[in-house]
Enzyme design. Sequence first.
Site, short mmCIF file in Angstrom:
data_model
loop_
_atom_site.label_atom_id
_atom_site.label_comp_id
_atom_site.label_asym_id
_atom_site.label_seq_id
_atom_site.Cartn_x
_atom_site.Cartn_y
_atom_site.Cartn_z
N ASP A 16 0.86 -1.19 0.00
CA ASP A 16 0.00 0.00 0.00
C ASP A 16 0.89 1.23 0.00
OD1 ASP A 16 -2.09 1.74 0.18
OD2 ASP A 16 -2.80 1.08 2.14
N ASP A 54 -2.92 2.56 -5.99
CA ASP A 54 -1.90 2.64 -4.93
C ASP A 54 -1.78 1.40 -4.06
OD1 ASP A 54 -4.36 2.98 -3.73
OD2 ASP A 54 -3.73 4.62 -2.43
N GLU A 55 -2.46 0.31 -4.39
CA GLU A 55 -2.31 -0.89 -3.57
C GLU A 55 -2.57 -2.14 -4.39
OE1 GLU A 55 -5.20 -1.73 -0.47
OE2 GLU A 55 -6.53 -0.19 -1.29
#
Length: 368
Positions: A14, A108-109
């Site tokens: 993350d 983003d993850e």
Amino acid sequence: MIEALGTRKIVHVDMDAFYASVEQRDDPSLRGRPVVVAWKGKRSVVCAASYEARRFGVRSAMAAVHAERLCPEAVFIPPDFTRYKAVSAAVREIFQRHADLIEPLSLDEAYLDVTVNKTGLPTATQVAKTIRRQIREELNLTASAGVAPNKFLAKIASDWKKPDGLFVIQPHEAQAFLLPLPIGRIPGVGKVTEVRMTELGVKTVGDIHAMEIAALESYFGRWGVRLHQLSRGIDHNPVMPNRVRKQISAEDTFPDDVPLAECESHIRRLAEKVWVASRENVRGAKTVVLKLKTKEFNTLTRSLTSQIPPASCEEVTSIALRLCERVALPPQQLYRLVGVGLSNFQDEMMEVESPLFSAIRESETDAL
């Protein structure tokens, strides 16, 4: 004693305050300052907040005007999703050096199944350390990672030492780790559910673990069965590369039931939230959906499909509000929930929707 967790080695990565961190990286004058990524205005919501802004209580999905009140010194930056996508692609390239099974959740993850990794590193922990080092050295950004025998635990672990942290949950440690956790730590338990659980005397994962599955199901329906599994650390759902997300949606459950006339501000905020989420997606959605749940728990939906996808947040908002006009119930009808969604995407390209939970399956455990 926890049921066998399986032999998978899962890493959840993350990126830390991703959009805001990219802005701070690319503009040195923003470093160390409270940065809020949002269109400034009374109808806007926060896309991301730097850790300097979070110290004032600013959070993603918060109304921008509220964020401004909490942190008057914040620097508001309009989102640049083209740039964020480019950085996300660079992060993905690093992932691909280590694993073929990669399940992106957003820009983003992502989950990585590194049970067998491509670089020959001896443990999943070493893989996570290497990925974080490469992101830092090559992209000048930080990422947090969780390592665990399944996706559910890896997701919790990645948040445990944020920002710029690494946390490992070994299979034999999982039960002792889970039981003391507050219920809000379980992915999928939002504020409304947490309040309801607290009213039932359920405050920790251990409290859920102590309840009979029938009681959980009577209180929470099918979600109660999942809670029973989660309290035992059970999640055998595999990492699913290239799983297509069929819709993007967001909804609010109100503390008190309200008439439709009082839902406009919520609809505007939810429309902006799904629009922002859709900007992470290269596909256009042709259908806008309005969802309402009445005080009596009856659900109704209204939708509009057009040949050309909405081109702006304002257009999505306008359509969602017009759909209210197609609700034929009397004005005094009260509602407990409102939601806005986008669906009917133009093609089957990227983006992921990942259920974290599945049925119990026994298997051997392995060190991470």
